[in-house]
Design a protein around this motif. Structure first.
Motif, PDB file in Angstrom:
ATOM      1  N   ALA A   1       0.830  -1.204   0.000  1.00 18.51           N
ATOM      2  CA  ALA A   1       0.000   0.000   0.000  1.00 18.51           C
ATOM      3  C   ALA A   1       0.865   1.256   0.000  1.00 18.51           C
ATOM      4  CB  ALA A   1      -0.929  -0.006   1.214  1.00 18.51           C
TER       5      ALA A   1
ATOM      6  N   ALA B   1       1.154   4.090  -3.045  1.00 23.77           N
ATOM      7  CA  ALA B   1       0.898   5.502  -2.748  1.00 23.77           C
ATOM      8  C   ALA B   1       2.093   6.370  -3.117  1.00 23.77           C
ATOM      9  CB  ALA B   1       0.556   5.671  -1.270  1.00 23.77           C
TER      10      ALA B   1
ATOM     11  N   VAL C   1      -2.065   8.848  -3.745  1.00 21.44           N
ATOM     12  CA  VAL C   1      -3.062   8.254  -2.862  1.00 21.44           C
ATOM     13  C   VAL C   1      -4.437   8.333  -3.504  1.00 21.44           C
ATOM     14  CG1 VAL C   1      -1.727   8.819  -0.811  1.00 21.44           C
ATOM     15  CG2 VAL C   1      -3.426  10.435  -1.635  1.00 21.44           C
TER      16      VAL C   1
ATOM     17  N   SER D   1      -6.530   4.379   0.061  1.00 16.86           N
ATOM     18  CA  SER D   1      -5.185   4.353   0.654  1.00 16.86           C
ATOM     19  C   SER D   1      -5.269   4.437   2.172  1.00 16.86           C
ATOM     20  CB  SER D   1      -4.346   5.521   0.132  1.00 16.86           C
ATOM     21  OG  SER D   1      -4.198   5.475  -1.261  1.00 16.86           O
TER      22      SER D   1
ATOM     23  N   ARG E   1      -0.690   7.253   3.196  1.00 19.48           N
ATOM     24  CA  ARG E   1      -0.842   8.679   2.902  1.00 19.48           C
ATOM     25  C   ARG E   1       0.310   9.498   3.491  1.00 19.48           C
ATOM     26  NH1 ARG E   1      -6.040  10.297   1.304  1.00 19.48           N
ATOM     27  NH2 ARG E   1      -7.494   8.548   1.117  1.00 19.48           N
TER      28      ARG E   1
END
Length: 229
Positions: A117, A121, A126, A130, A135
């Motif tokens: 993830a 990102a 993002v 997300s 983030r």
């Protein structure tokens, strides 16, 4: 006062300059008479920035390769750099007099469940799906001359969790510093697994504010006996 050189290992999406020189670590250590050994990990700073995740499988070699040919060092690592530093200190315990790690906690004993993830990102931005941790990493990684594809590849590298048995091989004193609001907190199990450790928690401090917090600098410099005169 010790004259042992100090190795500084930065965190993910940072660099020697951003993590250590800008907040004043290099100047303070130099004023205390310490030689500073700095490096930019692969994919960061002035180092090469390959886009193949396999290129990052042995980042510990970057840290081990920065050690002097002989003699012990003190070392300070933050976040990813701290995890790499612990792995090297476990494999080469006779090379370290003191180790300081910040921005890592009990998660070093677990797999990195959010790595993909974060990689997505950082590489592509993002979206509504997300997670929060992705983030904040994407925001931190933006700018500073970073290569998003290289950072994503670094995050996708094969990285195994440390074991308590490995950590127990680190014979030197270790200072563990964690921000109270750090997503990596708590760090009590990590400190307990180390044979000779001191744990310092910084009230009100999050992950990315930790390297700039003077309480971290003060605790680390005192621990290393490197308080400027």
């Amino acid at each position: 006062m010790s004259d042992t050189p100090v190795l500084l290992v930065h965190g993910f999406a940072s660099s020697f300059e951003r993590n250590w020189r800008e907040p004043g670590w290099v100047d303070l250590l130099s004023e205390a008479g310490r030689e500073v050994i700095g490096l930019d990990l692969l994919g960061h700073g002035n180092a090469d920035k390959p886009h193949d995740p396999e290129a990052y499988d042995d980042l510990e070699d970057d840290v081990a390769g920065a050690l002097p040919e002989s003699g012990p060092v003190d070392a300070i690592g933050f976040s990813m750099g701290a995890r790499l530093l612990l792995a090297v200190a476990a494999a080469m315990p006779d090379r370290f007099e003191h180790v300081v790690v910040g921005g890592i906690g009990n998660g070093v004993f677990e797999g990195g469940t959010s790595s993909e993830a974060i990689a997505r990102a950082v590489e592509g931005g993002v979206d509504g799906d997300s997670p929060a941790i992705a983030r904040v990493f994407a925001q931190f990684a933006a700018g500073s001359g970073n290569d998003p594809k290289a950072l994503a590849a670094c995050m996708r590298r094969r990285s195994k969790a440390l074991t308590r048995e490995e950590v127990a091989r680190i014979a030197c004193p270790v200072l563990v510093v964690i921000g109270e609001r750090d997503f990596a907190a708590p760090a009590d199990e990590l400190a307990a697994a180390l044979p000779d450790a001191r744990l310092v928690t910084l009230p009100g401090v999050d992950h990315f504010a930790t390297p700039k917090d003077f309480r971290f600098l003060d605790a680390a410099l005192e621990f290393l006996g490197a308080v400027p005169g």
